[in-house]
Design a protein around this motif. Structure first.
Motif, PDB file in Angstrom:
ATOM      1  N   SER A  44      32.799  27.284   8.117  1.00 49.38           N
ATOM      2  CA  SER A  44      32.244  27.077   9.458  1.00 49.38           C
ATOM      3  C   SER A  44      32.470  28.298  10.345  1.00 49.38           C
ATOM      4  O   SER A  44      31.562  28.746  11.053  1.00 49.38           O
ATOM      5  CB  SER A  44      32.887  25.837  10.081  1.00 49.38           C
ATOM      6  OG  SER A  44      32.436  25.641  11.402  1.00 49.38           O
ATOM      7  N   CYS A  45      33.679  28.854  10.285  1.00 48.83           N
ATOM      8  CA  CYS A  45      33.993  30.040  11.095  1.00 48.83           C
ATOM      9  C   CYS A  45      33.200  31.259  10.631  1.00 48.83           C
ATOM     10  O   CYS A  45      32.785  32.088  11.453  1.00 48.83           O
ATOM     11  CB  CYS A  45      35.486  30.339  11.029  1.00 48.83           C
ATOM     12  SG  CYS A  45      36.513  29.076  11.814  1.00 48.83           S
ATOM     13  N   ALA A  46      32.976  31.376   9.325  1.00 45.97           N
ATOM     14  CA  ALA A  46      32.190  32.488   8.795  1.00 45.97           C
ATOM     15  C   ALA A  46      30.749  32.417   9.288  1.00 45.97           C
ATOM     16  O   ALA A  46      30.131  33.449   9.591  1.00 45.97           O
ATOM     17  CB  ALA A  46      32.232  32.480   7.267  1.00 45.97           C
ATOM     18  N   ILE A  47      30.212  31.195   9.385  1.00 45.75           N
ATOM     19  CA  ILE A  47      28.851  31.020   9.909  1.00 45.75           C
ATOM     20  C   ILE A  47      28.773  31.512  11.353  1.00 45.75           C
ATOM     21  O   ILE A  47      27.833  32.211  11.749  1.00 45.75           O
ATOM     22  CB  ILE A  47      28.426  29.546   9.803  1.00 45.75           C
ATOM     23  CG1 ILE A  47      28.292  29.134   8.334  1.00 45.75           C
ATOM     24  CG2 ILE A  47      27.101  29.307  10.543  1.00 45.75           C
ATOM     25  CD1 ILE A  47      28.054  27.656   8.127  1.00 45.75           C
ATOM     26  N   ILE A  48      29.774  31.136  12.155  1.00 48.03           N
ATOM     27  CA  ILE A  48      29.819  31.586  13.551  1.00 48.03           C
ATOM     28  C   ILE A  48      29.937  33.107  13.617  1.00 48.03           C
ATOM     29  O   ILE A  48      29.253  33.764  14.411  1.00 48.03           O
ATOM     30  CB  ILE A  48      31.003  30.918  14.281  1.00 48.03           C
ATOM     31  CG1 ILE A  48      30.755  29.422  14.422  1.00 48.03           C
ATOM     32  CG2 ILE A  48      31.220  31.551  15.657  1.00 48.03           C
ATOM     33  CD1 ILE A  48      31.934  28.651  14.982  1.00 48.03           C
ATOM     34  N   LEU A  49      30.785  33.668  12.779  1.00 50.31           N
ATOM     35  CA  LEU A  49      30.994  35.115  12.756  1.00 50.31           C
ATOM     36  C   LEU A  49      29.717  35.864  12.413  1.00 50.31           C
ATOM     37  O   LEU A  49      29.426  36.924  12.978  1.00 50.31           O
ATOM     38  CB  LEU A  49      32.094  35.457  11.749  1.00 50.31           C
ATOM     39  CG  LEU A  49      32.510  36.925  11.640  1.00 50.31           C
ATOM     40  CD1 LEU A  49      33.198  37.385  12.913  1.00 50.31           C
ATOM     41  CD2 LEU A  49      33.430  37.136  10.444  1.00 50.31           C
ATOM     42  N   LEU A  50      28.920  35.307  11.503  1.00 49.59           N
ATOM     43  CA  LEU A  50      27.687  35.967  11.084  1.00 49.59           C
ATOM     44  C   LEU A  50      26.558  35.794  12.101  1.00 49.59           C
ATOM     45  O   LEU A  50      25.770  36.715  12.325  1.00 49.59           O
ATOM     46  CB  LEU A  50      27.250  35.414   9.723  1.00 49.59           C
ATOM     47  CG  LEU A  50      28.144  35.765   8.525  1.00 49.59           C
ATOM     48  CD1 LEU A  50      27.687  35.006   7.285  1.00 49.59           C
ATOM     49  CD2 LEU A  50      28.127  37.258   8.259  1.00 49.59           C
ATOM     50  N   LEU A  51      26.463  34.616  12.723  1.00 46.23           N
ATOM     51  CA  LEU A  51      25.336  34.320  13.609  1.00 46.23           C
ATOM     52  C   LEU A  51      25.521  34.844  15.035  1.00 46.23           C
ATOM     53  O   LEU A  51      24.542  35.189  15.691  1.00 46.23           O
ATOM     54  CB  LEU A  51      25.086  32.809  13.658  1.00 46.23           C
ATOM     55  CG  LEU A  51      24.550  32.149  12.392  1.00 46.23           C
ATOM     56  CD1 LEU A  51      24.330  30.659  12.627  1.00 46.23           C
ATOM     57  CD2 LEU A  51      23.246  32.807  11.954  1.00 46.23           C
ATOM     58  N   ALA A  52      26.761  34.893  15.512  1.00 49.68           N
ATOM     59  CA  ALA A  52      27.000  35.272  16.915  1.00 49.68           C
ATOM     60  C   ALA A  52      26.433  36.650  17.272  1.00 49.68           C
ATOM     61  O   ALA A  52      25.780  36.794  18.312  1.00 49.68           O
ATOM     62  CB  ALA A  52      28.499  35.198  17.222  1.00 49.68           C
ATOM     63  N   PRO A  53      26.643  37.687  16.449  1.00 51.90           N
ATOM     64  CA  PRO A  53      26.056  38.997  16.810  1.00 51.90           C
ATOM     65  C   PRO A  53      24.536  38.986  16.794  1.00 51.90           C
ATOM     66  O   PRO A  53      23.900  39.707  17.572  1.00 51.90           O
ATOM     67  CB  PRO A  53      26.608  39.929  15.710  1.00 51.90           C
ATOM     68  CG  PRO A  53      27.817  39.242  15.180  1.00 51.90           C
ATOM     69  CD  PRO A  53      27.502  37.779  15.253  1.00 51.90           C
ATOM     70  N   ILE A  54      23.940  38.175  15.922  1.00 52.63           N
ATOM     71  CA  ILE A  54      22.474  38.132  15.809  1.00 52.63           C
ATOM     72  C   ILE A  54      21.857  37.353  16.959  1.00 52.63           C
ATOM     73  O   ILE A  54      20.884  37.800  17.590  1.00 52.63           O
ATOM     74  CB  ILE A  54      22.071  37.494  14.461  1.00 52.63           C
ATOM     75  CG1 ILE A  54      22.599  38.321  13.293  1.00 52.63           C
ATOM     76  CG2 ILE A  54      20.551  37.346  14.370  1.00 52.63           C
ATOM     77  CD1 ILE A  54      22.402  37.676  11.936  1.00 52.63           C
ATOM     78  N   LEU A  55      22.429  36.196  17.279  1.00 49.74           N
ATOM     79  CA  LEU A  55      21.836  35.310  18.282  1.00 49.74           C
ATOM     80  C   LEU A  55      22.214  35.691  19.709  1.00 49.74           C
ATOM     81  O   LEU A  55      21.395  35.575  20.623  1.00 49.74           O
ATOM     82  CB  LEU A  55      22.267  33.864  18.016  1.00 49.74           C
ATOM     83  CG  LEU A  55      21.830  33.243  16.687  1.00 49.74           C
ATOM     84  CD1 LEU A  55      22.382  31.832  16.561  1.00 49.74           C
ATOM     85  CD2 LEU A  55      20.310  33.233  16.571  1.00 49.74           C
ATOM     86  N   PHE A  56      23.442  36.136  19.914  1.00 50.90           N
ATOM     87  CA  PHE A  56      23.939  36.341  21.279  1.00 50.90           C
ATOM     88  C   PHE A  56      24.478  37.750  21.525  1.00 50.90           C
ATOM     89  O   PHE A  56      25.101  37.986  22.564  1.00 50.90           O
ATOM     90  CB  PHE A  56      25.037  35.308  21.591  1.00 50.90           C
ATOM     91  CG  PHE A  56      24.637  33.897  21.302  1.00 50.90           C
ATOM     92  CD1 PHE A  56      23.581  33.303  21.980  1.00 50.90           C
ATOM     93  CD2 PHE A  56      25.294  33.155  20.333  1.00 50.90           C
ATOM     94  CE1 PHE A  56      23.195  32.000  21.707  1.00 50.90           C
ATOM     95  CE2 PHE A  56      24.932  31.853  20.051  1.00 50.90           C
ATOM     96  CZ  PHE A  56      23.869  31.268  20.742  1.00 50.90           C
ATOM     97  N   GLU A  57      24.255  38.673  20.576  1.00 52.45           N
ATOM     98  CA  GLU A  57      24.744  40.044  20.701  1.00 52.45           C
ATOM     99  C   GLU A  57      26.255  40.087  20.924  1.00 52.45           C
ATOM    100  O   GLU A  57      26.774  40.936  21.676  1.00 52.45           O
ATOM    101  CB  GLU A  57      24.023  40.774  21.835  1.00 52.45           C
ATOM    102  CG  GLU A  57      22.511  40.890  21.612  1.00 52.45           C
ATOM    103  CD  GLU A  57      21.824  41.629  22.752  1.00 52.45           C
ATOM    104  OE1 GLU A  57      22.518  41.985  23.732  1.00 52.45           O
ATOM    105  OE2 GLU A  57      20.608  41.839  22.668  1.00 52.45           O
ATOM    106  N   ALA A  58      26.947  39.146  20.304  1.00 52.19           N
ATOM    107  CA  ALA A  58      28.407  39.106  20.433  1.00 52.19           C
ATOM    108  C   ALA A  58      29.029  40.267  19.658  1.00 52.19           C
ATOM    109  O   ALA A  58      28.503  40.699  18.627  1.00 52.19           O
ATOM    110  CB  ALA A  58      28.947  37.778  19.906  1.00 52.19           C
ATOM    111  N   ALA A  59      30.149  40.732  20.152  1.00 57.53           N
ATOM    112  CA  ALA A  59      30.831  41.850  19.512  1.00 57.53           C
ATOM    113  C   ALA A  59      31.669  41.358  18.337  1.00 57.53           C
ATOM    114  O   ALA A  59      32.418  40.382  18.467  1.00 57.53           O
ATOM    115  CB  ALA A  59      31.727  42.559  20.523  1.00 57.53           C
ATOM    116  N   LEU A  60      31.529  42.010  17.205  1.00 59.30           N
ATOM    117  CA  LEU A  60      32.353  41.683  16.045  1.00 59.30           C
ATOM    118  C   LEU A  60      33.787  42.169  16.273  1.00 59.30           C
ATOM    119  O   LEU A  60      33.999  43.170  16.981  1.00 59.30           O
ATOM    120  CB  LEU A  60      31.790  42.339  14.788  1.00 59.30           C
ATOM    121  CG  LEU A  60      30.571  41.686  14.148  1.00 59.30           C
ATOM    122  CD1 LEU A  60      30.010  42.594  13.055  1.00 59.30           C
ATOM    123  CD2 LEU A  60      30.913  40.321  13.563  1.00 59.30           C
ATOM    124  N   PRO A  61      34.764  41.483  15.715  1.00 59.47           N
ATOM    125  CA  PRO A  61      36.156  41.983  15.809  1.00 59.47           C
ATOM    126  C   PRO A  61      36.254  43.395  15.250  1.00 59.47           C
ATOM    127  O   PRO A  61      35.642  43.710  14.226  1.00 59.47           O
ATOM    128  CB  PRO A  61      36.939  40.983  14.954  1.00 59.47           C
ATOM    129  CG  PRO A  61      36.106  39.735  14.951  1.00 59.47           C
ATOM    130  CD  PRO A  61      34.684  40.199  15.001  1.00 59.47           C
TER     131      PRO A  61
END
Length: 238
Positions: free
Chosen positions: A109-126
């Motif tokens: 579940s966390c890996a899904i969030i990690l992969l989708l967040a930068p694509i959907l919301f331009e979130a910064a990767l750690p």
């Protein structure tokens, strides 16, 4: 060893078919992520730098406090426990297999969030992914250890739901993932530090992996292991 691995694999397959686990580890956290991720980044664009950590704290907390304990009640509060005893199976095996299975599901579940967040919301990767995953693993294990205590202590499903919410909601509201913890009154900030979520959140932030953010999680885990051992020993005498 092969029997233990078989038990873990079997429990993982059973959990995949569990509607409760599907809801608490995947559906609700991911829907929350998809809805609130857009809201948070629109209202507070600076939150893109911590969005992944915030959503992961919510996902892990829900899976650990609301998803795992009911599974433990089904085993240790029913005739399944008698089957364990009759066949000479150690009582701890059920807890360990469910614990490890939950770790895998929460990681997915966390890996899904990690992969989708930068694509959907331009979130910064750690910045430091190895330390991030190490911090995530520690946080998941500590959270599940608390969920294990809930599942072993509370015998009634209705009471468990209420108590789990009393642990889950402060973990989310007072951890700093919804808004900066500095905005809270001092007494609420102090209460928030009781729950592992605030420590896990800081541990997963960039440059946050340090002893200052780690010691409390280690302390909670050690205490949880001792408590679970005592509770399982009491189960043997019943």
């Amino acid at each position: 060893m092969s029997g233990f691995l078989y038990g873990v694999a079997l429990q993982w397959k059973l959990d995949i078919r569990s509607k409760s686990l599907l809801v608490t580890c995947y559906i609700v956290p991911l829907i929350f992520f998809l809805l609130m991720g857009g809201i948070f980044t629109s209202v507070m664009p600076e939150m893109r730098s911590t969005l992944i950590q915030s959503m992961i704290v919510m996902s892990v907390s829900m899976g650990a406090f609301i998803g795992l304990p009911p599974s433990l009640i089904e085993t240790y509060g029913s005739d399944v426990k008698k089957v364990y005893k009759a066949n000479g199976v150690p009582l701890y095996l059920g807890l360990v297999t469910m614990f490890l299975s939950a770790v895998v599901h929460l990681m997915i579940s966390c890996a899904i969030i990690l992969l989708l967040a930068p694509i959907l919301f331009e979130a910064a990767l750690p910045v430091q992914l190895p330390f991030f995953f190490l911090a995530l693993t520690i946080y998941i294990i500590v959270s599940l250890s608390i969920g294990s205590i809930l599942g072993l202590v509370v015998k009634n499903q209705a009471k468990l739901t209420m108590i789990a919410q009393l642990v889950f909601l402060p973990s989310i509201m007072l951890s700093g993932i919804m808004f900066p913890i500095d905005l809270l009154p001092d007494f609420l900030e102090a209460i928030g530090r009781i729950f592992p979520a605030s420590w896990g959140y800081r541990l997963m932030l960039d440059n946050g992996f340090c002893l200052e953010n780690l010691w409390y999680l280690i302390l909670v885990f050690c205490a949880a292991v001792i408590i679970c051992t005592i509770l399982l020993n009491k189960q043997k005498s019943k």
